[in-house]
Design a protein around this motif. Structure first.
Motif, PDB file in Angstrom:
ATOM      1  N   VAL A  86       0.854  -1.185   0.000  1.00 47.20           N
ATOM      2  CA  VAL A  86       0.000   0.000   0.000  1.00 47.20           C
ATOM      3  C   VAL A  86       0.892   1.238   0.000  1.00 47.20           C
ATOM      4  O   VAL A  86       1.814   1.345   0.809  1.00 47.20           O
ATOM      5  CB  VAL A  86      -0.940   0.003   1.230  1.00 47.20           C
ATOM      6  N   ASP A  87       0.604   2.158  -0.899  1.00 53.73           N
ATOM      7  CA  ASP A  87       1.368   3.404  -0.997  1.00 53.73           C
ATOM      8  C   ASP A  87       1.277   4.160   0.320  1.00 53.73           C
ATOM      9  O   ASP A  87       0.191   4.373   0.864  1.00 53.73           O
ATOM     10  CB  ASP A  87       0.802   4.258  -2.129  1.00 53.73           C
ATOM     11  N   GLU A  88       2.425   4.576   0.818  1.00 51.76           N
ATOM     12  CA  GLU A  88       2.485   5.256   2.110  1.00 51.76           C
ATOM     13  C   GLU A  88       1.670   6.551   2.126  1.00 51.76           C
ATOM     14  O   GLU A  88       1.175   6.965   3.164  1.00 51.76           O
ATOM     15  CB  GLU A  88       3.938   5.533   2.489  1.00 51.76           C
ATOM     16  N   ALA A 134      -7.356   7.118   7.205  1.00 55.45           N
ATOM     17  CA  ALA A 134      -7.574   6.102   6.166  1.00 55.45           C
ATOM     18  C   ALA A 134      -8.390   4.933   6.708  1.00 55.45           C
ATOM     19  O   ALA A 134      -8.079   4.383   7.761  1.00 55.45           O
ATOM     20  CB  ALA A 134      -6.235   5.610   5.630  1.00 55.45           C
ATOM     21  N   MET A 135      -9.427   4.582   5.981  1.00 58.57           N
ATOM     22  CA  MET A 135     -10.230   3.412   6.306  1.00 58.57           C
ATOM     23  C   MET A 135      -9.442   2.177   5.862  1.00 58.57           C
ATOM     24  O   MET A 135      -8.956   2.128   4.723  1.00 58.57           O
ATOM     25  CB  MET A 135     -11.579   3.459   5.591  1.00 58.57           C
ATOM     26  N   LEU A 136      -9.322   1.202   6.757  1.00 61.92           N
ATOM     27  CA  LEU A 136      -8.467   0.045   6.487  1.00 61.92           C
ATOM     28  C   LEU A 136      -8.859  -0.696   5.214  1.00 61.92           C
ATOM     29  O   LEU A 136      -7.993  -1.064   4.422  1.00 61.92           O
ATOM     30  CB  LEU A 136      -8.478  -0.905   7.682  1.00 61.92           C
ATOM     31  N   GLU A 137     -10.139  -0.903   5.025  1.00 57.58           N
ATOM     32  CA  GLU A 137     -10.556  -1.666   3.851  1.00 57.58           C
ATOM     33  C   GLU A 137     -10.735  -0.787   2.623  1.00 57.58           C
ATOM     34  O   GLU A 137     -10.146  -1.071   1.584  1.00 57.58           O
ATOM     35  CB  GLU A 137     -11.844  -2.437   4.153  1.00 57.58           C
ATOM     36  N   THR A 138     -11.524   0.256   2.731  1.00 58.48           N
ATOM     37  CA  THR A 138     -11.846   1.026   1.531  1.00 58.48           C
ATOM     38  C   THR A 138     -10.689   1.906   1.059  1.00 58.48           C
ATOM     39  O   THR A 138     -10.351   1.888  -0.122  1.00 58.48           O
ATOM     40  CB  THR A 138     -13.109   1.880   1.745  1.00 58.48           C
ATOM     41  N   ASP A 139     -10.075   2.685   1.933  1.00 58.16           N
ATOM     42  CA  ASP A 139      -8.997   3.582   1.521  1.00 58.16           C
ATOM     43  C   ASP A 139      -7.684   2.846   1.286  1.00 58.16           C
ATOM     44  O   ASP A 139      -6.972   3.131   0.325  1.00 58.16           O
ATOM     45  CB  ASP A 139      -8.768   4.685   2.562  1.00 58.16           C
ATOM     46  N   CYS A 140      -7.362   1.921   2.175  1.00 58.46           N
ATOM     47  CA  CYS A 140      -6.095   1.189   2.073  1.00 58.46           C
ATOM     48  C   CYS A 140      -6.180   0.018   1.105  1.00 58.46           C
ATOM     49  O   CYS A 140      -5.157  -0.511   0.687  1.00 58.46           O
ATOM     50  CB  CYS A 140      -5.654   0.690   3.447  1.00 58.46           C
ATOM     51  N   GLU A 179      -4.865 -10.455   9.210  1.00 53.75           N
ATOM     52  CA  GLU A 179      -3.439 -10.790   9.259  1.00 53.75           C
ATOM     53  C   GLU A 179      -2.651  -9.683   9.960  1.00 53.75           C
ATOM     54  O   GLU A 179      -1.746  -9.969  10.758  1.00 53.75           O
ATOM     55  CB  GLU A 179      -2.883 -10.988   7.846  1.00 53.75           C
ATOM     56  N   VAL A 180      -2.970  -8.427   9.652  1.00 52.23           N
ATOM     57  CA  VAL A 180      -2.307  -7.298  10.309  1.00 52.23           C
ATOM     58  C   VAL A 180      -2.541  -7.374  11.814  1.00 52.23           C
ATOM     59  O   VAL A 180      -1.608  -7.218  12.610  1.00 52.23           O
ATOM     60  CB  VAL A 180      -2.796  -5.948   9.728  1.00 52.23           C
ATOM     61  N   LEU A 219      -7.321  -2.994   1.706  1.00 49.50           N
ATOM     62  CA  LEU A 219      -7.048  -4.293   2.315  1.00 49.50           C
ATOM     63  C   LEU A 219      -8.328  -5.118   2.377  1.00 49.50           C
ATOM     64  O   LEU A 219      -9.386  -4.614   2.755  1.00 49.50           O
ATOM     65  CB  LEU A 219      -6.505  -4.109   3.735  1.00 49.50           C
ATOM     66  N   ALA A 220      -8.217  -6.384   2.018  1.00 44.43           N
ATOM     67  CA  ALA A 220      -9.331  -7.320   2.192  1.00 44.43           C
ATOM     68  C   ALA A 220      -9.447  -7.630   3.674  1.00 44.43           C
ATOM     69  O   ALA A 220      -8.479  -7.491   4.428  1.00 44.43           O
ATOM     70  CB  ALA A 220      -9.066  -8.595   1.396  1.00 44.43           C
TER      71      ALA A 220
END
Length: 113
Positions: free
Chosen positions: A28-30, A37-43, A52-53, A45-46
């Motif tokens: 993910v671009d820093e 940032a929303m973990l799923e929508t903005d970042c 996993e994180v 991430l599934a």
């Protein structure tokens, strides 16, 4: 899966540690990895990747995220504040519910210490 946590002494250090984890492991671009940032929508991430994180953070910092964590935590900043609180590096985040707080305290002796 445990990673070095050398130098992580407050919640902002933990934020930076988590940003590096997501950047390096999930590409993910820093620039996207901001506090809001929303973990799923903005970042991008599934849900499995967010889990996993959580697992990597839990193992590295010796904390336990109770069931329902992803119902309480949606943003990167919230994840960082929660993890820091569970580790005893930050005050209790205001956004968590009373029931969730109780579950966190039951499994994390450093929470709120």
């Amino acid at each position: 899966m445990s990673r070095s946590i050398d130098g992580v002494t407050n919640w902002m250090h933990m934020f930076r540690w988590i940003v590096k984890l997501i950047r390096d492991d999930y590409g993910v671009d820093e620039k996207i990895l901001t506090r809001t940032a929303m973990l799923e929508t903005d970042c991008g991430l599934a849900i499995e990747q967010v889990e996993e994180v959580l697992d990597i953070i839990a193992e590295s910092f010796d904390v336990r995220f109770p069931g329902g964590t992803l119902d309480e935590v949606l943003k990167l900043e919230e994840l960082c504040m929660l993890a820091a609180w569970l580790r005893g590096l930050f005050k209790k985040p205001e956004f968590i519910s009373a029931e969730f707080e109780g579950r966190c305290r039951a499994t994390n002796p450093l929470a709120g210490a």
